[in-house]
Design a protein around this motif. Structure first.
Motif, short mmCIF file in Angstrom:
data_model
loop_
_atom_site.label_atom_id
_atom_site.label_comp_id
_atom_site.label_asym_id
_atom_site.label_seq_id
_atom_site.Cartn_x
_atom_site.Cartn_y
_atom_site.Cartn_z
N ASP A 46 47.01 -74.25 89.21
CA ASP A 46 48.69 -75.42 88.33
C ASP A 46 48.57 -75.41 86.70
O ASP A 46 47.55 -75.93 86.85
CB ASP A 46 48.57 -76.73 88.91
CG ASP A 46 50.07 -77.61 88.20
OD1 ASP A 46 50.05 -77.30 86.98
OD2 ASP A 46 50.92 -78.26 88.88
N LYS A 55 53.41 -72.20 87.55
CA LYS A 55 54.06 -73.26 86.52
C LYS A 55 53.68 -72.80 85.35
O LYS A 55 53.70 -74.32 84.37
CB LYS A 55 53.21 -74.97 87.08
CG LYS A 55 54.04 -74.79 88.82
CD LYS A 55 53.69 -76.67 89.60
CE LYS A 55 53.56 -75.96 90.47
NZ LYS A 55 53.57 -77.82 91.34
N SER A 69 55.66 -68.12 87.05
CA SER A 69 56.29 -69.06 87.62
C SER A 69 56.98 -68.92 88.83
O SER A 69 57.83 -67.95 89.00
CB SER A 69 57.60 -70.34 86.72
OG SER A 69 57.95 -70.64 87.27
#
Length: 639
Positions: A140, A170, A206
């Motif tokens: 992340d 992300k 992403s």
């Protein structure tokens, strides 16, 4: 049917056949997604399935409805719902079990395992990684390198995965910051180098928005590497290495449909084979030549790693399930003592000395694990993998220990051959898979110690004494009357001119086992030693009586497995705890209740009563002499 219509159908049929043929010969890549909780693993796999058009219309409609129900707004789809199939996973928004999904592109077929990120489900992650060619480790972008990132990276490296992709996910939530990406990659690089990961491919992605998944994103103009799909389509896998290795085929079963056919079926783990090849069958060491290779569609001219076939041989040789058919001039090793890395997967800690089932390829043997040499600290932020002192291994712990099997097995070091180097450990009582391991090498002492053939065998010893060897194993709580009844039984056997020897729990601890305490590990070692002594005495033709609490079923089963069928007689002296404690001849229960005696069976250490004992006596209802008489009657005729 008119000509043009028929021609159109023929062209379509040809196109379908060509497509199916091309699809059948695509290479296959198995990979896993792993990392910490909520790093976006399931979402990424859902995106890959969606972009590769592997979702049917009804699935897509259900996905859109589920996305709205769980709170996704607008036209966005919650791709994680494609993979998280368990109700508990959808409710909690986490992955629990390993989810396997298939998809394909124009260039390659894929099987992806979505592995859970929670530490308590590390066992599931190990399962997924054990057959993977590539690991996709997600991070992340907001959180960076976490404990589970390090743990999963170490496990992937340990399990032999050499293709690592570091997907910083992300990126949309950190404004596609190149600085954040570079910082994470630098931090991970230091850790990866410290545990032996020589190289990895890093990319900013992403999974939710689709950046750099199938096409380069305009949001990351500073990234010039491949997209994720491009990398997955072109990365080299280990299949070529397996094909070039010497032949190794663990025998799954012996195919004997009639008296005229005898073949040996199995999956070729490495190498190739063709009729006329010289082979060696291990552990017997017998040699022969391949006569034919039988498959579903008919005999083959050759077969290689990854194919399931049946081999017939020119000679009648000793070969059964668990044997390994190998190249005659390059056989694997055979040993019964090893050093191994063990990943412990059970809530109950490893008990050194306890007998576990060890399954390696098609071989199943009893194995005992010594006290670990050390535990590996995979949570060390520096990534150094420091060695920690350890007397056991708890859930998710990784350690190095010596493994001893009850008979020689065929193996190769795990780094050379996963199929013959990787094993699992199974609890004999519960049948739970409790551990996974990787063999390093056989111990030199195992190579130097061999069975010495003797001229006088156990049958000769028994015949000389005119009796059948037996081990009468008395088990029960302290104070149940085991020693008293065993002594009474031996008296009667002595009057019947039987050759006997009584091993009593207290007496043995004055000599052979005086170095042992009363922890679970020491109790297990106590019974292991007694079992070995009882076996030697039975080999000498004696009737051996043992009076030990022996509180654990696994160890009693271990001793039973040491002896020929029918020579181990488990006698359960069934006395309730309150009765045994009321007797308290030695004052041990009182001390245990006062906290002066730790690990006392029945008080603060468990007793596992036999589930199917051979003989049961109850000293509440019968006297020791009556119990002894009943046992003698059950044993007669003694021969």
């Amino acid at each position: 049917m008119s000509g043009p219509a028929y021609r159109t159908e023929a062209i379509v049929a040809e196109d379908i056949d060509a497509y199916l043929d091309a699809h059948q010969h695509k290479t296959m890549l198995r990979f896993i997604t792993c990392g910490s909780v909520d790093d976006g693993k399931s979402t990424l796999i859902g995106r890959l399935l969606y972009d590769s058009k592997m979702i049917f219309e009804d699935q897509l409609a259900a996905l859109e409805n589920d996305s709205k129900r769980v709170g996704t707004q607008g036209q966005d789809i919650d791709f994680a719902l494609l993979v998280d199939g368990l109700a508990a996973e959808r409710e909690q928004g986490i992955t629990i079990d390993v989810a396997y999904r298939f998809f394909a592109t124009e260039k390659r077929k894929f099987i992806v395992a979505d592995c859970p990120g929670h530490e308590q489900y590390t066992r599931n992650m190990v399962t997924g990684a054990s057959t993977a060619d590539l690991a996709l480790i997600l991070i992340d972008a907001r959180k960076g390198v976490l404990v589970q990132t390090r743990r999963h990276s170490y496990l992937c490296h340990l399990l032999g995965i050499r293709n690592i992709v570091l997907a910083v996910n992300k990126m949309d939530l950190v404004a596609y910051s190149r600085d954040e990406f570079d910082r994470i990659v630098t931090e991970y690089s230091h850790f990866a180098k410290s545990i032996g990961i020589e190289s990895f491919t890093a990319m900013p992605i992403s999974g939710f928005k689709g950046d750099n998944i199938t096409a380069l994103s305009t949001n990351t103009p500073w990234y010039t590497g491949p997209t994720l799909v491009e990398h997955l389509e072109t990365v080299e896998v280990d299949s070529a290495r397996h094909a070039e290795s010497p032949l190794r085929m663990p025998v799954q079963w012996v195919n004997r449909p009639n008296l005229d056919f005898r073949g040996f079926a199995g999956l070729i783990a490495s190498g190739s084979v063709k009729p006329g090849d010289a082979i060696r069958v291990l552990p017997s060491g017998k040699t022969s030549t391949v006569k034919s290779i039988v498959a579903f569609g008919g005999d083959l001219e050759s077969a290689q790693a990854g194919q399931s076939v049946t081999l017939t041989l020119e000679d009648e040789v000793d070969c059964s399930r668990g044997s390994v058919i190998a190249a005659a001039d390059a056989p694997p090793e055979v040993s019964d003592q090893f050093e191994a890395t063990i990943v412990w997967l059970d809530d109950e800690a490893l008990l050194p000395g306890r007998g576990y089932w060890l399954k390696l390829a098609t071989q199943t043997v009893t194995a005992t694990i010594a006290e670990p040499k050390y535990e590996i600290n995979v949570n060390d932020p520096s990534g150094a993998g420091a060695h920690l002192a350890a007397s056991t291994l708890d859930l998710n712990a990784i350690g190095v220990a010596e493994v001893t099997t009850d008979r020689p097995i065929v193996f190769e070091p795990y780094e050379q051959n996963r199929a013959l180097g990787g094993f699992i450990l199974i609890d004999k009582v519960s049948n739970r898979t409790v551990g996974a391991g990787m063999l390093h090498f056989s111990l030199r002492r195992a190579q130097n110690v061999h069975w010495q053939a003797t001229s006088v065998g156990r049958e000769d010893h028994a015949a000389l004494k005119n009796q059948k060897p037996l081990v009468l194993w008395f088990t029960g709580l302290s104070g149940s009357g085991k020693s008293t009844i065993a002594d009474a039984v031996e008296k009667r056997l002595n009057l019947m001119n039987r050759h006997t020897f009584l091993l009593d729990g207290d007496n043995v601890r004055h000599g052979l086992n005086k170095d042992l305490g009363f922890t679970e590990a020491d109790r297990i070692e106590n019974i292991r030693r007694i079992g070995e002594v009882a076996k030697l005495m039975a080999d000498a033709g004696l009737i051996v009586l043992t009076a030990f609490i022996s509180p654990f079923r696994a160890e009693r089963q271990m001793v039973r497995d040491m002896l020929p069928e029918g020579e181990f007689v488990e006698i359960f002296v069934d006395t309730p705890l309150e009765v045994a404690e009321a007797r308290d001849v030695k004052g041990l229960y009182r001390k245990a209740r006062e906290g002066k005696l730790k690990n006392f069976t029945g008080i603060d250490s468990p007793y596992e009563p036999p589930e199917n004992p051979d003989i049961v006596v109850n000293t509440v209802e019968t006297s020791p002499d009556e119990a002894a008489e009943a046992i003698i009657r059950k044993l007669l005729p003694l021969r």
